[in-house]
Design a protein around this motif. Sequence first.
Motif, PDB file in Angstrom:
ATOM      1  N   ASN A 197       0.943  -2.096 -10.725  1.00 15.20           N
ATOM      2  CA  ASN A 197       0.612  -3.218  -9.826  1.00 15.20           C
ATOM      3  C   ASN A 197      -0.828  -3.702  -9.999  1.00 15.20           C
ATOM      4  OD1 ASN A 197      -0.915  -1.207  -8.638  1.00 15.20           O
ATOM      5  ND2 ASN A 197       0.244  -1.153  -6.716  1.00 15.20           N
ATOM      6  N   GLY A 198      -1.470  -3.281 -11.098  1.00 17.13           N
ATOM      7  CA  GLY A 198      -2.851  -3.684 -11.335  1.00 17.13           C
ATOM      8  C   GLY A 198      -3.861  -2.677 -10.845  1.00 17.13           C
ATOM      9  N   ARG A 199      -3.428  -1.790  -9.950  1.00 18.27           N
ATOM     10  CA  ARG A 199      -4.308  -0.735  -9.427  1.00 18.27           C
ATOM     11  C   ARG A 199      -3.780   0.657  -9.791  1.00 18.27           C
ATOM     12  NH1 ARG A 199      -3.005  -3.987  -5.369  1.00 18.27           N
ATOM     13  NH2 ARG A 199      -1.849  -2.336  -4.291  1.00 18.27           N
ATOM     14  N   GLN A 200      -2.468   0.818  -9.690  1.00 19.91           N
ATOM     15  CA  GLN A 200      -1.841   2.097  -9.980  1.00 19.91           C
ATOM     16  C   GLN A 200      -0.581   1.863 -10.810  1.00 19.91           C
ATOM     17  OE1 GLN A 200      -3.244   4.834  -9.135  1.00 19.91           O
ATOM     18  NE2 GLN A 200      -4.372   4.609  -7.228  1.00 19.91           N
ATOM     19  N   GLU A 201      -0.179   2.889 -11.542  1.00 18.00           N
ATOM     20  CA  GLU A 201       1.094   2.879 -12.241  1.00 18.00           C
ATOM     21  C   GLU A 201       1.943   4.031 -11.713  1.00 18.00           C
ATOM     22  OE1 GLU A 201       0.068   0.905 -16.595  1.00 18.00           O
ATOM     23  OE2 GLU A 201       0.151   3.088 -16.408  1.00 18.00           O
ATOM     24  N   ILE A 202       3.204   3.716 -11.397  1.00 19.43           N
ATOM     25  CA  ILE A 202       4.143   4.692 -10.862  1.00 19.43           C
ATOM     26  C   ILE A 202       5.290   4.853 -11.856  1.00 19.43           C
ATOM     27  CG2 ILE A 202       5.677   5.289  -8.935  1.00 19.43           C
ATOM     28  CD1 ILE A 202       2.710   5.128  -8.186  1.00 19.43           C
ATOM     29  N   ALA A 204       4.828   7.867  -0.186  1.00 20.08           N
ATOM     30  CA  ALA A 204       3.381   8.133  -0.338  1.00 20.08           C
ATOM     31  C   ALA A 204       2.592   6.867  -0.042  1.00 20.08           C
ATOM     32  CB  ALA A 204       3.087   8.599  -1.769  1.00 20.08           C
ATOM     33  N   ARG A 205       1.280   7.072   0.125  1.00 22.94           N
ATOM     34  CA  ARG A 205       0.343   5.958   0.370  1.00 22.94           C
ATOM     35  C   ARG A 205      -0.640   5.901  -0.790  1.00 22.94           C
ATOM     36  NH1 ARG A 205       0.864   4.497   5.783  1.00 22.94           N
ATOM     37  NH2 ARG A 205       2.293   5.906   6.879  1.00 22.94           N
ATOM     38  N   LEU A 206      -0.732   4.724  -1.383  1.00 23.84           N
ATOM     39  CA  LEU A 206      -1.607   4.545  -2.538  1.00 23.84           C
ATOM     40  C   LEU A 206      -3.047   4.405  -2.112  1.00 23.84           C
ATOM     41  CD1 LEU A 206       0.578   2.049  -4.599  1.00 23.84           C
ATOM     42  CD2 LEU A 206       0.322   4.503  -4.969  1.00 23.84           C
ATOM     43  N   GLY A 207      -3.953   5.002  -2.894  1.00 20.91           N
ATOM     44  CA  GLY A 207      -5.362   4.889  -2.596  1.00 20.91           C
ATOM     45  C   GLY A 207      -5.917   3.523  -2.960  1.00 20.91           C
ATOM     46  N   VAL A 241      -2.458  12.112  -9.169  1.00 21.15           N
ATOM     47  CA  VAL A 241      -2.875  13.314  -8.444  1.00 21.15           C
ATOM     48  C   VAL A 241      -3.825  12.914  -7.313  1.00 21.15           C
ATOM     49  CG1 VAL A 241      -4.155  15.481  -8.614  1.00 21.15           C
ATOM     50  CG2 VAL A 241      -2.577  14.817 -10.439  1.00 21.15           C
ATOM     51  N   GLY A 242      -3.621  13.498  -6.147  1.00 19.50           N
ATOM     52  CA  GLY A 242      -4.434  13.163  -4.980  1.00 19.50           C
ATOM     53  C   GLY A 242      -3.801  12.142  -4.067  1.00 19.50           C
ATOM     54  N   THR A 243      -2.663  11.562  -4.487  1.00 18.80           N
ATOM     55  CA  THR A 243      -1.961  10.602  -3.634  1.00 18.80           C
ATOM     56  C   THR A 243      -1.478  11.292  -2.361  1.00 18.80           C
ATOM     57  OG1 THR A 243      -1.196   9.349  -5.568  1.00 18.80           O
ATOM     58  CG2 THR A 243      -0.006   9.012  -3.501  1.00 18.80           C
ATOM     59  N   LYS A 244      -1.641  10.627  -1.220  1.00 22.60           N
ATOM     60  CA  LYS A 244      -1.192  11.182   0.066  1.00 22.60           C
ATOM     61  C   LYS A 244       0.321  11.036   0.182  1.00 22.60           C
ATOM     62  CE  LYS A 244      -1.863  10.953   5.074  1.00 22.60           C
ATOM     63  NZ  LYS A 244      -0.419  11.046   5.349  1.00 22.60           N
ATOM     64  N   VAL A 245       1.014  12.172   0.215  1.00 26.91           N
ATOM     65  CA  VAL A 245       2.473  12.180   0.315  1.00 26.91           C
ATOM     66  C   VAL A 245       2.885  12.240   1.777  1.00 26.91           C
ATOM     67  CG1 VAL A 245       4.561  13.474  -0.259  1.00 26.91           C
ATOM     68  CG2 VAL A 245       2.739  13.232  -1.949  1.00 26.91           C
ATOM     69  N   ASP A 246       3.860  11.419   2.147  1.00 31.87           N
ATOM     70  CA  ASP A 246       4.302  11.334   3.544  1.00 31.87           C
ATOM     71  C   ASP A 246       5.634  12.025   3.803  1.00 31.87           C
ATOM     72  OD1 ASP A 246       2.049   9.810   3.994  1.00 31.87           O
ATOM     73  OD2 ASP A 246       3.108   8.353   5.238  1.00 31.87           O
ATOM     74  N   VAL A 247       6.184  12.716   2.791  1.00 32.56           N
ATOM     75  CA  VAL A 247       7.454  13.418   2.988  1.00 32.56           C
ATOM     76  C   VAL A 247       7.252  14.910   2.783  1.00 32.56           C
ATOM     77  CG1 VAL A 247       8.934  11.471   2.382  1.00 32.56           C
ATOM     78  CG2 VAL A 247       8.080  12.975   0.568  1.00 32.56           C
ATOM     79  N   GLN A 273       0.819  -1.217   0.000  1.00 29.27           N
ATOM     80  CA  GLN A 273       0.000   0.000   0.000  1.00 29.27           C
ATOM     81  C   GLN A 273       0.854   1.268   0.000  1.00 29.27           C
ATOM     82  OE1 GLN A 273      -3.358  -0.206  -0.341  1.00 29.27           O
ATOM     83  NE2 GLN A 273      -2.950  -2.404  -0.491  1.00 29.27           N
ATOM     84  N   LEU A 274       2.169   1.080   0.071  1.00 27.83           N
ATOM     85  CA  LEU A 274       3.073   2.224   0.201  1.00 27.83           C
ATOM     86  C   LEU A 274       3.980   2.361  -1.018  1.00 27.83           C
ATOM     87  CD1 LEU A 274       4.242   1.647   3.898  1.00 27.83           C
ATOM     88  CD2 LEU A 274       2.304   3.039   3.100  1.00 27.83           C
ATOM     89  N   VAL A 275       4.376   3.597  -1.283  1.00 28.30           N
ATOM     90  CA  VAL A 275       5.432   3.883  -2.246  1.00 28.30           C
ATOM     91  C   VAL A 275       6.692   4.173  -1.437  1.00 28.30           C
ATOM     92  CG1 VAL A 275       6.223   5.370  -4.113  1.00 28.30           C
ATOM     93  CG2 VAL A 275       3.784   4.843  -3.902  1.00 28.30           C
ATOM     94  N   ILE A 276       7.699   3.314  -1.584  1.00 28.07           N
ATOM     95  CA  ILE A 276       8.921   3.425  -0.796  1.00 28.07           C
ATOM     96  C   ILE A 276       9.974   4.196  -1.598  1.00 28.07           C
ATOM     97  CG2 ILE A 276      10.689   2.148   0.475  1.00 28.07           C
ATOM     98  CD1 ILE A 276       7.853   1.822   1.564  1.00 28.07           C
ATOM     99  N   ALA A 277      10.772   4.991  -0.913  1.00 31.65           N
ATOM    100  CA  ALA A 277      11.791   5.805  -1.577  1.00 31.65           C
ATOM    101  C   ALA A 277      12.698   4.941  -2.449  1.00 31.65           C
ATOM    102  CB  ALA A 277      12.632   6.545  -0.538  1.00 31.65           C
ATOM    103  N   PRO A 278      12.844   5.303  -3.729  1.00 33.85           N
ATOM    104  CA  PRO A 278      13.727   4.539  -4.614  1.00 33.85           C
ATOM    105  C   PRO A 278      15.198   4.914  -4.473  1.00 33.85           C
ATOM    106  CG  PRO A 278      12.665   6.290  -5.841  1.00 33.85           C
ATOM    107  CD  PRO A 278      12.100   6.347  -4.447  1.00 33.85           C
TER     108      PRO A 278
END
Length: 218
Positions: free
Chosen positions: A146-151, A215-218, A195-201, A66-71
């Motif tokens: 991942n089937g729900r979102q593309e990053i 960030a946290r994916l919706g 757009v609208g993704t919750k950013v945690d940094v 559910q998270l986007v981890i720093a690359p």
Amino acid sequence: MTIHREGTATITLTFVVLALLNGALFYWFPANPALCWTVFGISLILFLFIISFFRIPGRVLNQDEQLVIAPADGRVVVIEETVETEYFKDKRLQVSIFMSPANVHVNRNPISGEVKLSQYHAGKYLVAWHPKSSTENERHTVVIGNGRQEILVRQIAGALARRIVNYLKAGMQVKQNEEMGFIKFGSRVDIYLPVGTKVDVALEQHVKGGQTVIARLG
């Protein structure tokens, strides 16, 4: 801590050049020990810096679909909505991480999924914080779905970074935090989120690749 395989040739070449330089100085200028030992000290510092640049520190990596981890390691320099023109061709939320020469330079997958795009672009070598570096510098773009979102993740060369390495190919299935690539000697990594993704940094925050939640994916 281990040494990344991308550093083997550079570290070996640096060692050989510095060894020959210092050997020649001690041979030809034995009457000037101050010069010889000064150059030796500078050479040792340079050699240790090169080794440090290719380090892979031991870390407990953050795994959560559910998270986007720093690359990448570095400092957050951009958080803004912008139009991504290469793949999405619409408005996205951009988060950019500036990597200084002192940072760890391994790049990791921010999410798990299928590689939809892996494309290299030749280009300029503007400083990494230049606004046009994302579209005009040498860069490598990767899109993971991942089937729900593309990053989208873009590795960008800078004024010092003259080699981008990327290990991904379209169609590959990849896991979060696996190695995506490597950038030599400082640069920048851009992440494009829906757009609208919750950013945690926050701006100017220092992040660690494989650990910090971007960030946290919706």
